[in-house]
Design a protein around this motif. Structure first.
Motif, PDB file in Angstrom:
ATOM      1  N   LYS A  28      41.753 -44.484  56.767  1.00  0.00           N
ATOM      2  CA  LYS A  28      41.029 -44.234  55.511  1.00  0.00           C
ATOM      3  C   LYS A  28      41.245 -45.368  54.517  1.00  0.00           C
ATOM      4  N   GLN A  29      42.479 -45.828  54.411  1.00  0.00           N
ATOM      5  CA  GLN A  29      42.800 -46.909  53.478  1.00  0.00           C
ATOM      6  C   GLN A  29      42.063 -48.195  53.869  1.00  0.00           C
ATOM      7  N   VAL A  30      42.043 -48.498  55.153  1.00  0.00           N
ATOM      8  CA  VAL A  30      41.359 -49.711  55.628  1.00  0.00           C
ATOM      9  C   VAL A  30      39.856 -49.588  55.403  1.00  0.00           C
ATOM     10  N   ALA A  31      39.289 -48.417  55.678  1.00  0.00           N
ATOM     11  CA  ALA A  31      37.851 -48.212  55.457  1.00  0.00           C
ATOM     12  C   ALA A  31      37.512 -48.377  53.978  1.00  0.00           C
ATOM     13  N   ARG A  32      38.363 -47.842  53.123  1.00  0.00           N
ATOM     14  CA  ARG A  32      38.141 -47.987  51.677  1.00  0.00           C
ATOM     15  C   ARG A  32      38.177 -49.458  51.278  1.00  0.00           C
ATOM     16  N   HIS A  33      39.135 -50.189  51.809  1.00  0.00           N
ATOM     17  CA  HIS A  33      39.238 -51.614  51.488  1.00  0.00           C
ATOM     18  C   HIS A  33      38.007 -52.378  51.959  1.00  0.00           C
ATOM     19  N   LEU A  34      37.521 -52.059  53.140  1.00  0.00           N
ATOM     20  CA  LEU A  34      36.295 -52.707  53.641  1.00  0.00           C
ATOM     21  C   LEU A  34      35.120 -52.425  52.708  1.00  0.00           C
ATOM     22  N   TYR A  35      35.039 -51.192  52.230  1.00  0.00           N
ATOM     23  CA  TYR A  35      33.966 -50.827  51.295  1.00  0.00           C
ATOM     24  C   TYR A  35      34.119 -51.574  49.977  1.00  0.00           C
ATOM     25  N   GLU A  36      35.331 -51.581  49.439  1.00  0.00           N
ATOM     26  CA  GLU A  36      35.572 -52.245  48.151  1.00  0.00           C
ATOM     27  C   GLU A  36      35.324 -53.745  48.215  1.00  0.00           C
ATOM     28  N   ARG A  37      35.524 -54.339  49.367  1.00  0.00           N
ATOM     29  CA  ARG A  37      35.262 -55.771  49.549  1.00  0.00           C
ATOM     30  C   ARG A  37      33.783 -56.056  49.791  1.00  0.00           C
ATOM     31  N   GLY A  38      32.979 -54.998  49.907  1.00  0.00           N
ATOM     32  CA  GLY A  38      31.552 -55.175  50.156  1.00  0.00           C
ATOM     33  C   GLY A  38      31.230 -55.510  51.600  1.00  0.00           C
ATOM     34  N   LYS A  39      32.171 -55.248  52.493  1.00  0.00           N
ATOM     35  CA  LYS A  39      31.960 -55.555  53.913  1.00  0.00           C
ATOM     36  C   LYS A  39      31.121 -54.487  54.607  1.00  0.00           C
ATOM     37  N   VAL A  40      31.234 -53.236  54.133  1.00  0.00           N
ATOM     38  CA  VAL A  40      30.480 -52.138  54.737  1.00  0.00           C
ATOM     39  C   VAL A  40      29.903 -51.257  53.639  1.00  0.00           C
ATOM     40  N   SER A  41      28.879 -50.513  53.997  1.00  0.00           N
ATOM     41  CA  SER A  41      28.264 -49.564  53.070  1.00  0.00           C
ATOM     42  C   SER A  41      29.173 -48.340  52.903  1.00  0.00           C
ATOM     43  N   LEU A  42      28.857 -47.529  51.919  1.00  0.00           N
ATOM     44  CA  LEU A  42      29.601 -46.283  51.715  1.00  0.00           C
ATOM     45  C   LEU A  42      29.499 -45.398  52.952  1.00  0.00           C
ATOM     46  N   GLU A  43      28.308 -45.312  53.510  1.00  0.00           N
ATOM     47  CA  GLU A  43      28.098 -44.493  54.711  1.00  0.00           C
ATOM     48  C   GLU A  43      28.947 -45.003  55.882  1.00  0.00           C
ATOM     49  N   LYS A  44      28.950 -46.306  56.100  1.00  0.00           N
ATOM     50  CA  LYS A  44      29.733 -46.883  57.192  1.00  0.00           C
ATOM     51  C   LYS A  44      31.224 -46.691  56.940  1.00  0.00           C
ATOM     52  N   ALA A  45      31.661 -46.868  55.696  1.00  0.00           N
ATOM     53  CA  ALA A  45      33.072 -46.688  55.366  1.00  0.00           C
ATOM     54  C   ALA A  45      33.521 -45.256  55.642  1.00  0.00           C
TER      55      ALA A  45
ATOM     56  N   MET B  34      30.923 -38.197  53.939  1.00  0.00           N
ATOM     57  CA  MET B  34      30.671 -39.158  52.873  1.00  0.00           C
ATOM     58  C   MET B  34      31.063 -38.581  51.512  1.00  0.00           C
ATOM     59  N   SER B  35      30.796 -37.302  51.268  1.00  0.00           N
ATOM     60  CA  SER B  35      31.149 -36.701  49.972  1.00  0.00           C
ATOM     61  C   SER B  35      32.662 -36.759  49.743  1.00  0.00           C
ATOM     62  N   GLU B  36      33.448 -36.521  50.779  1.00  0.00           N
ATOM     63  CA  GLU B  36      34.900 -36.578  50.659  1.00  0.00           C
ATOM     64  C   GLU B  36      35.346 -38.026  50.428  1.00  0.00           C
ATOM     65  N   PHE B  37      34.747 -38.952  51.162  1.00  0.00           N
ATOM     66  CA  PHE B  37      35.101 -40.358  51.005  1.00  0.00           C
ATOM     67  C   PHE B  37      34.755 -40.849  49.608  1.00  0.00           C
ATOM     68  N   ARG B  38      33.578 -40.466  49.127  1.00  0.00           N
ATOM     69  CA  ARG B  38      33.140 -40.862  47.779  1.00  0.00           C
ATOM     70  C   ARG B  38      34.134 -40.338  46.747  1.00  0.00           C
ATOM     71  N   GLY B  39      34.587 -39.109  46.915  1.00  0.00           N
ATOM     72  CA  GLY B  39      35.570 -38.520  46.006  1.00  0.00           C
ATOM     73  C   GLY B  39      36.889 -39.263  46.036  1.00  0.00           C
ATOM     74  N   ALA B  40      37.314 -39.690  47.214  1.00  0.00           N
ATOM     75  CA  ALA B  40      38.569 -40.438  47.349  1.00  0.00           C
ATOM     76  C   ALA B  40      38.494 -41.792  46.665  1.00  0.00           C
ATOM     77  N   ILE B  41      37.325 -42.396  46.675  1.00  0.00           N
ATOM     78  CA  ILE B  41      37.135 -43.691  46.028  1.00  0.00           C
ATOM     79  C   ILE B  41      37.244 -43.554  44.511  1.00  0.00           C
ATOM     80  N   ARG B  42      36.698 -42.472  43.991  1.00  0.00           N
ATOM     81  CA  ARG B  42      36.718 -42.249  42.537  1.00  0.00           C
ATOM     82  C   ARG B  42      38.100 -41.874  42.026  1.00  0.00           C
ATOM     83  N   ALA B  43      38.931 -41.364  42.911  1.00  0.00           N
ATOM     84  CA  ALA B  43      40.265 -40.888  42.479  1.00  0.00           C
ATOM     85  C   ALA B  43      41.183 -42.025  42.094  1.00  0.00           C
TER      86      ALA B  43
END
Length: 183
Positions: free
Chosen positions: A149-166, A174-183
């Motif tokens: 999860k941490q690595v996927a978040r980092h890939l998203y934050e770096r703009g390497k992958v979309s939110l869906e891919k992350a 995706m709703s859970e992942f989106r919530g984790a990003i906002r936290a």
């Protein structure tokens, strides 16, 4: 002449090293995974390279053989920065470059641009959770599970992958992942 001894797969290996200004590919793991990603977009190449699920995900003995052959010809070398073209390799790839179709050049450049600056964990998480069938013999997957999860978040934050891919890479909706990003 060396060029006559090189097939299209050899030339594609050289093209990968030449792409994006000739920056070195960080190491053998990246070479394997970058060529695997290229091959997933080119069925004939995928067939030729015969990737198998191995200790660190997709692996091709053919890729290893290509490197060895090109090293013997003095076209590639391992340096402290990774795998790179030699000056002789650079000269040769200039001629090869013109005969490669644009769509293949762009594909190789895009994949190298995407993967070359990934950390080892980022590269493996991306490949493992995009192509899970290639992980059945992996000695790395278990160790990545806790970091996924941490690595996927980092890939998203770096703009390497979309939110869906992350969220796919993280293995959560995706709703859970989106919530984790906002936290």
């Amino acid at each position: 002449m060396i060029d006559d001894d090189l097939d299209q797969v050899d030339k594609l290996y050289l093209l990968l090293l030449h792409a994006n200004g000739g920056d070195a590919v960080p190491g053998d793991l990246w070479i394997q995974k970058e060529l695997f990603l290229v091959a997933k977009n080119m069925p004939k190449l995928e067939e030729a390279l015969e990737f198998e699920a191995y200790l660190r995900g997709p692996f091709s003995e053919t890729v290893e053989g290509i490197h060895d052959k090109l090293e013997v010809y003095g076209l590639v070398q391992r340096t402290r920065l990774g795998v790179a073209l030699t000056p002789k390799g650079e000269d040769l790839v200039e001629d090869v470059y013109a005969e490669i179709p644009d769509r293949i050049r762009y594909l190789v450049e895009d994949i190298k641009d995407f993967a070359n600056d990934l950390s080892r964990d980022e590269l493996l998480v991306y490949v493992y959770y995009t192509y899970p069938e290639m992980t059945k013999n992996s000695m790395e997957k278990e160790g990545l599970e806790g970091k996924r999860k941490q690595v996927a978040r980092h890939l998203y934050e770096r703009g390497k992958v979309s939110l869906e891919k992350a969220s796919e890479l993280a293995g959560v909706p995706m709703s859970e992942f989106r919530g984790a990003i906002r936290a």
